[in-house]
Design a protein around this motif. Structure first.
Motif, PDB file in Angstrom:
ATOM      1  N   MET A 486       0.818  -1.207   0.000  1.00 61.30           N
ATOM      2  CA  MET A 486       0.000   0.000   0.000  1.00 61.30           C
ATOM      3  C   MET A 486       0.856   1.262   0.000  1.00 61.30           C
ATOM      4  O   MET A 486       0.514   2.257  -0.648  1.00 61.30           O
ATOM      5  N   TYR A 487       1.969   1.254   0.700  1.00 62.16           N
ATOM      6  CA  TYR A 487       2.816   2.444   0.772  1.00 62.16           C
ATOM      7  C   TYR A 487       3.731   2.591  -0.441  1.00 62.16           C
ATOM      8  O   TYR A 487       3.953   3.699  -0.931  1.00 62.16           O
ATOM      9  N   PHE A 488       4.283   1.472  -0.932  1.00 59.38           N
ATOM     10  CA  PHE A 488       5.350   1.573  -1.930  1.00 59.38           C
ATOM     11  C   PHE A 488       5.033   0.886  -3.262  1.00 59.38           C
ATOM     12  O   PHE A 488       5.714   1.151  -4.245  1.00 59.38           O
ATOM     13  N   GLY A 489       4.059  -0.011  -3.287  1.00 56.00           N
ATOM     14  CA  GLY A 489       3.628  -0.605  -4.542  1.00 56.00           C
ATOM     15  C   GLY A 489       4.699  -1.366  -5.290  1.00 56.00           C
ATOM     16  O   GLY A 489       4.728  -1.351  -6.533  1.00 56.00           O
ATOM     17  N   PRO A 720      -2.702   5.952   2.018  1.00 57.74           N
ATOM     18  CA  PRO A 720      -2.766   5.607   0.591  1.00 57.74           C
ATOM     19  C   PRO A 720      -4.159   5.141   0.207  1.00 57.74           C
ATOM     20  O   PRO A 720      -4.779   4.345   0.916  1.00 57.74           O
ATOM     21  N   ALA A 721      -4.656   5.626  -0.916  1.00 63.90           N
ATOM     22  CA  ALA A 721      -5.963   5.191  -1.417  1.00 63.90           C
ATOM     23  C   ALA A 721      -5.836   3.945  -2.266  1.00 63.90           C
ATOM     24  O   ALA A 721      -6.814   3.210  -2.455  1.00 63.90           O
ATOM     25  N   SER A 727      -2.646   7.230  -5.406  1.00 63.94           N
ATOM     26  CA  SER A 727      -3.554   8.312  -5.048  1.00 63.94           C
ATOM     27  C   SER A 727      -3.641   8.370  -3.535  1.00 63.94           C
ATOM     28  O   SER A 727      -3.362   7.385  -2.848  1.00 63.94           O
ATOM     29  N   ILE A 728      -4.007   9.536  -3.047  1.00 68.43           N
ATOM     30  CA  ILE A 728      -4.025   9.783  -1.608  1.00 68.43           C
ATOM     31  C   ILE A 728      -5.460   9.885  -1.125  1.00 68.43           C
ATOM     32  O   ILE A 728      -6.297  10.541  -1.757  1.00 68.43           O
ATOM     33  N   LEU A 729      -5.732   9.225  -0.023  1.00 66.26           N
ATOM     34  CA  LEU A 729      -7.012   9.357   0.646  1.00 66.26           C
ATOM     35  C   LEU A 729      -6.844  10.274   1.848  1.00 66.26           C
ATOM     36  O   LEU A 729      -5.969  10.045   2.683  1.00 66.26           O
ATOM     37  N   ILE A 768      -1.384  18.862  -1.466  1.00 67.14           N
ATOM     38  CA  ILE A 768      -0.766  17.585  -1.818  1.00 67.14           C
ATOM     39  C   ILE A 768       0.343  17.794  -2.843  1.00 67.14           C
ATOM     40  O   ILE A 768       0.402  18.845  -3.497  1.00 67.14           O
ATOM     41  N   PRO A 769       1.233  16.811  -2.996  1.00 69.24           N
ATOM     42  CA  PRO A 769       2.298  16.929  -3.999  1.00 69.24           C
ATOM     43  C   PRO A 769       1.722  17.050  -5.411  1.00 69.24           C
ATOM     44  O   PRO A 769       0.661  16.492  -5.718  1.00 69.24           O
ATOM     45  N   GLU A 770       2.423  17.767  -6.242  1.00 69.25           N
ATOM     46  CA  GLU A 770       1.985  17.975  -7.619  1.00 69.25           C
ATOM     47  C   GLU A 770       1.921  16.644  -8.365  1.00 69.25           C
ATOM     48  O   GLU A 770       2.773  15.777  -8.216  1.00 69.25           O
ATOM     49  N   GLY A 771       0.861  16.484  -9.164  1.00 71.43           N
ATOM     50  CA  GLY A 771       0.725  15.297  -9.995  1.00 71.43           C
ATOM     51  C   GLY A 771       0.107  14.101  -9.304  1.00 71.43           C
ATOM     52  O   GLY A 771      -0.005  13.029  -9.910  1.00 71.43           O
ATOM     53  N   VAL A 772      -0.293  14.240  -8.049  1.00 73.58           N
ATOM     54  CA  VAL A 772      -0.893  13.138  -7.302  1.00 73.58           C
ATOM     55  C   VAL A 772      -2.381  13.408  -7.141  1.00 73.58           C
ATOM     56  O   VAL A 772      -2.789  14.514  -6.776  1.00 73.58           O
ATOM     57  N   THR A 773      -3.192  12.399  -7.402  1.00 72.86           N
ATOM     58  CA  THR A 773      -4.639  12.564  -7.232  1.00 72.86           C
ATOM     59  C   THR A 773      -5.031  12.341  -5.780  1.00 72.86           C
ATOM     60  O   THR A 773      -4.334  11.656  -5.025  1.00 72.86           O
ATOM     61  N   VAL A 774      -6.165  12.905  -5.404  1.00 72.91           N
ATOM     62  CA  VAL A 774      -6.598  12.824  -4.011  1.00 72.91           C
ATOM     63  C   VAL A 774      -8.089  12.515  -3.947  1.00 72.91           C
ATOM     64  O   VAL A 774      -8.870  12.936  -4.805  1.00 72.91           O
ATOM     65  N   LYS A 775      -8.450  11.773  -2.930  1.00 70.62           N
ATOM     66  CA  LYS A 775      -9.842  11.487  -2.643  1.00 70.62           C
ATOM     67  C   LYS A 775     -10.140  11.970  -1.238  1.00 70.62           C
ATOM     68  O   LYS A 775      -9.389  11.676  -0.294  1.00 70.62           O
TER      69      LYS A 775
END
Length: 780
Positions: A486-489, A720-721, A727-729, A768-775
Motif C-alpha cells: 500500500m505504501y510503496f507498490g 494511501p488510497a 492516489s491519496i485518501l 498535496i504533492p503535484e501530480g498526485v490525485t486525491v480522494k
C-alpha cells in the motif's frame, strides 16, 4: 578456484577447542605506511560473530548487521578520514560467541568457523584505482598472515539472568597493562602471533559466514552524550554538584584508597548507548555499573514475578535493580594515557548506579559518559491536535520507536532485543507514518521469510538461534507485506514473498478441524507452540493465551487466519493472480461461516473458544476487522466490551487493532478513554511506552508508540488510497478531537492537512504533492 586458494578470512592459529566453549575477544592489528599523497581508502569488513573497527585509535564502524546461517553481511567503510601520513594502525576487536545458542546473544548467529573478513585498498586521492595499480601509490588491505592477533582473556561475557538470558553481553572485565594503547601506532605488538588465513576448503562461499551480502540498511548512528546529573547519592565523599561537574567533563574525582562510593545518576530518558569510562591509578579498585530503566518497588506482579513499579523517579520509596557490568582496575592509567572500560555492546538504561570500592591506592575518575546509538530514523511528520496532552504522548512514542530500532526492530532494548513479528508489524507502520523509510522494514520482512520452517510457520522472532513459534504471529508477516504494497507498490517485493505467505496459509488450512475452524495449534508458553495473543491481566496465568486454549482451540487463531487470507488475496490481486485471490476469499468465507456457527454465544458475541462461554474484546475486534459479523452486530458487540465490565480488554500490545475496529464501526470517539493508559505513563514519569497495562516488565515496547500512527494517519486522515500511494485518501476520523493540523511525509511527498470541527461537519484544507490525485472523505 581451487580448494587451497586463500580467502579474505583470518583467525588465530592458536585458537583451541576450549576457546569455543565460552564467548571471547580476539584483537587484530595491521600496520600500513602511507606516503606524502593525500589518501582515500575503503575497507570491506565482516566477522563471526561481531567486530569493532578502529583506525589510529578511533572507533570507525561496528558490525556486521545481523544475519543467519544462509545470509551473512559485510560492511563497506570509508576509512580515509581517519588515516594520516606515515604509520597507521587498523585495529579490530572481534567478539566470538560459541555455536551453542545458550552461550551467546540469541539474535546473533554464529558458525563453526570463527573469523575476521577484511578486503580493501588505500590509494592517492584523485587517482583512479586503474591508473595506480602496480605503481606503488595504491596498497591492498587483505586478510593475511601480516595481521597480528591476540586473545584477551580478561573479559568475560556473562548471562544476565539465571533463567531466560537472550543477551549475554554484560561483562566482568579486568584491566591488563599488556593491552594499554593496543589500537594506536605507539603500541608494540612484537609478542603477538601472526594470524592465519583460511582457504576455500575451510571457508566455503556457499554458506555463512563466507556467503557475503552487502549491508542492506544504513549504519547506526553514534552520538556523544553526557548524563543529565545525579539522581541520588548513597555513599560518597563528594557532593552532588561535584559528581555532576565530573559527569559533564568539568573536573575529575579522586577517590581515596580503601573507600566505598555509591551514586545513582540520571540520563534524563530511556537511552541506548555504549558506556565509556576512564581512570588513572587505582590499582585493584572494583567498579560496578548497574543499568536500570526505572526505580522499582519491593513487590512483584504478573506471571513472570516482575518487580512492581509506580513512579519511575521515586528514589525515596523505590530502588534500582538491573543488569550489571563489573570492572577490575589494573592501575596502569596515567595522566597522558588513561585506563579505559568501554562496553562492547550498547547498554539500555535510564539510570545507572555506580558502585566503587578502591584498593590500596586512590582512583582518579577522569570520564564517565556514553555514545548514544540506534537506527538513523528521520522523523518528518508533524501533527498538532486539540488534545494538548498528545504532545507528550507523541514525544514518548517517538522515543520508544527510536530505542526499538537498531540493526533490526526489537521488542525491547533492555531485556531481549529480539525482532518479534507482531511487534514489528506495527513498528513498521509507525516508521512509514513518520519517515516513509522502508529500509529496515524490507530487511525485517526478509528476516522473517528466512525463518520459515518446513511446516510453513515462521519463527515468531528472528534472527534467533533458537526455535520459538507463536502460530498467529506468522499472519502479521502477511500484513507487513500488505502494508508495504500500500505504501510503496513494489510488485517485485510482493512476488518474492508470496511463496512464503502461501506456505503460512497452507499450515493453517491443514490444521482446520472437521467443523472448519482452526484446531488447537498451540497452548501456554513452554510447550511446542505458544498461542500468545495479548498480555491481558486475566490471561497472565496462561501466559497471554485466552484460557479457552486449555480446553481446545482458540477463536483468535481462526480470526487471524481469516485476516491473513483476506490480505493475501489483495496481494495476489495486485500481482495479477486474480483466480488465486478469489480462492483465498472463498477459504476465508468458509472459516467465517464456521466461526458464526460454532463460536457465537447466545448473546450474539464471538466466544474465545468454540462453545466456551468466555468473551474478550479481542475476538469482537477481529470479528469486526475480518467482517465475520454483520456491521451492526460488530458495532454492538464492540461497544458492549467498551461500556460494560466482564470482558478481557485489549492492552497496549493490541490497542492498535482495537483502534482500527473503533474506527471501522464509527466508535472512534471511544479512543479518548484508552489514551488514559499513556497519560498514566506520563504521570508516573515514564519516558517511553511500557510493555503491558497489567505489569510493566519492559519500560520500552514500541507496539505502544501508537500515537505516531493515530495522529497523522487516522486523526489527520492521510493514507494511501491505492497501492504505492498512486492516489491519496484524506479521510479524518476526529473522534473526540475538535481540530487537527500538520504535515505527513509519504513516499510521494509531503501532504499538509488541517481541519476544524464545526457543528456536524469538518472544514478541511489540504495541500498535496503535484501530480498526485486525491480522494476526500468527510468522516463526520
Amino acid at each position: 578456484m581451487g580448494f587451497g586458494d586463500k580467502t579474505n578470512w583470518i583467525w588465530s592459529p592458536s585458537w583451541g577447542k576450549e576457546d569455543e566453549e565460552i564467548p571471547g575477544l580476539l584483537y587484530f592489528r595491521k600496520e600500513i605506511e602511507l606516503g606524502d599523497l593525500p589518501v582515500e581508502g575503503t575497507l570491506n569488513i565482516s566477522a563471526d560473530t561481531r567486530y569493532k573497527l578502529y583506525v589510529n585509535g578511533t572507533l570507525v564502524a561496528v558490525g556486521p548487521c545481523k544475519g543467519d546461517r544462509q545470509v551473512w553481511y559485510f560492511d563497506t567503510v570509508d576509512i580515509a578520514p581517519y588515516l594520516k601520513k606515515g604509520k597507521n594502525i587498523i585495529a579490530v576487536s572481534v567478539l566470538r560467541y560459541p555455536v551453542n545458542p545458550a552461550m551467546g546473544n540469541h539474535s546473533l548467529f554464529r558458525t563453526f568457523t570463527p573469523g575476521l573478513y577484511v578486503q580493501g585498498w588505500v590509494s592517492g586521492q584523485n587517482i583512479s584505482k586503474a591508473e595506480t595499480a602496480g605503481t606503488g601509490t595504491e596498497q591492498a588491505i587483505t586478510a593475511d598472515e601480516t595481521w597480528k592477533c591476540r586473545k584477551n582473556y580478561n573479559v568475560q561475557f556473562c548471562h544476565e539472568e539465571e533463567g531466560f538470558s537472550p543477551l549475554m553481553f554484560h561483562e566482568k572485565a579486568a584491566g591488563d597493562s599488556a593491552f594499554a594503547g593496543w589500537k594506536t601506532t605507539e603500541y608494540d605488538d612484537s609478542d603477538w602471533e601472526n594470524a592465519r588465513f583460511y582457504v576455500i576448503f575451510e571457508m566455503p562461499p556457499a554458506v555463512s559466514p563466507n556467503n557475503l551480502f552487502e549491508r542492506p540498511i544504513p549504519d547506526l548512528y553514534r552520538k556523544k552524550r553526557t548524563f543529565k546529573g545525579v539522581m541520588d547519592i548513597k555513599k560518597s565523599v563528594f557532593t552532588a554538584d561535584q559528581w555532576t561537574a565530573f559527569l559533564h567533563g568539568k573536573q575529575t574525582l579522586t577517590i581515596p584508597a580503601n573507600t566505598e562510593e555509591m551514586v545513582e545518576i540520571d540520563a534524563g530518558e530511556e537511552m541506548t548507548g555504549y558506556i565509556y569510562s576512564a581512570f588513572e591509578g587505582g590499582t585493584d579498585s572494583k567498579i560496578q555499573f548497574l543499568y536500570a530503566e526505572a526505580y522499582q518497588q519491593d513487590g512483584f506482579a504478573g506471571p513472570a514475578h516482575v518487580p512492581e513499579k509506580r513512579d519511575r523517579e521515586d528514589k525515596v520509596n523505590g530502588h534500582l535493580d538491573g543488569y550489571k557490568d563489573v570492572y577490575q582496575v589494573a592501575g596502569y592509567g596515567t595522566e597522558k594515557q588513561s585506563e579505559c572500560f568501554e562496553t562492547y555492546w550498547f547498554r539500555t538504561f535510564r539510570f545507572v548506579q555506580i558502585k566503587i570500592q578502591t584498593g590500596v591506592e586512590p582512583l582518579i575518575l577522569k570520564r564517565f559518559d556514553y555514545e548514544e546509538t540506534g537506527y538513523p530514523l528521520e522523523v518528518k511528520t508533524q501533527v498538532e491536535v486539540s488534545d494538548d496532552s498528545m504532545k507528550d504522548i507523541w514525544e514518548i512514542s517517538e522515543r520508544t520507536l527510536r530505542r526499538c530500532m537498531q540493526e533490526t526492530y526489537t521488542d525491547c532494548p533492555y531485556y531481549e532485543q529480539l525482532q518479534y513479528i507482531m511487534d514489528s508489524r506495527t513498528q513498521i507502520l509507525y516508521t512509514y507514518a513518520v519517515s516513509a523509510d522502508d529500509r529496515l522494514a524490507r530487511q525485517c520482512m526478509d528476516d522473517m521469510r528466512h525463518s520459515q520452517r518446513a511446516d510453513g510457520l515462521l519463527n515468531c522472532c528472528y534472527p534467533n538461534c533458537n526455535p520459538n513459534v507463536i502460530p498467529g504471529f506468522s499472519i502479521y508477516y502477511i500484513l507487513m507485506v500488505y502494508d508495504h504494497m500500500m505504501y510503496f507498490g513494489d510488485k517485485k517485493l510482493v512476488k518474492s514473498h508470496i511463496p512464503y505467505i502461501e506456505n503460512v496459509l497452507n499450515y493453517f488450512r491443514e490444521n482446520l478441524t472437521d467443523q472448519g475452524y482452526v484446531g488447537q495449534v498451540g497452548t501456554v508458553i513452554g510447550n511446542r507452540f505458544w498461542s500468545f495473543i495479548d498480555w491481558a491481566e486475566e490471561w497472565n496465568p496462561t501466559s497471554g493465551m485466552p484460557p479457552a486454549g486449555l480446553k481446545g482451540p482458540i477463536t483468535m487463531e481462526s480470526l487471524l487466519y481469516i485476516y491473513g487470507l483476506q490480505h493475501a488475496a489483495k496481494l495476489l490481486d495486485f500481482i495479477g493472480r486474480k483466480e488465486d485471490a478469489a480462492a483465498y476469499i472463498q477459504q476465508a468465507e468458509a472459516v467465517q461461516n464456521s466461526i458464526r456457527k460454532y463460536c457465537t454465544g447466545a448473546n450474539g458475541m464471538i466466544q474465545d473458544g468454540p462453545g466456551i462461554e468466555e468473551y474478550s474484546q479481542h475476538c469482537q475486534v477481529f470479528a469486526v476487522l475480518t467482517d465475520t459479523v454483520e456491521p451492526e452486530i460488530g458495532r454492538r458487540n464492540l461497544q458492549k466490551t467498551v461500556e460494560e465490565n466482564g470482558f478481557t480488554q485489549c492492552t497496549v500490545a493490541m490497542r492498535f487493532y482495537l483502534f482500527r475496529a473503533l474506527e471501522k464501526t464509527g466508535l472512534y470517539q471511544y479512543s479518548e478513554r484508552y489514551w488514559d493508559t499513556w497519560k498514566n505513563m506520563l504521570k508516573l514519569h515514564c519516558t517511553t511506552s511500557i510493555e503491558s497495562d497489567s505489569y510493566a516488565r519492559s519500560e520500552c515496547h514500541a507496539w505502544g508508540a501508537l500515537a505516531l500512527y493515530e495522529l497523522p494517519i487516522i486523526i489527520l486522515g492521510v493514507r494511501p488510497a491505492e497501492p504505492g500511494y498512486k492516489s491519496i485518501l484524506i479521510s479524518p476520523k476526529p473522534g473526540y478531537m475538535t481540530y487537527a493540523k500538520g504535515s505527513v511525509v509519504t513516499p510521494v511527498g509531503k501532504v499538509e492537512v488541517s481541519w476544524k470541527k464545526e457543528e456536524d461537519k469538518l472544514q478541511i484544507n489540504y495541500k498535496i504533492p503535484e501530480g498526485v490525485t486525491v480522494k476526500i472523505e468527510d468522516m463526520m
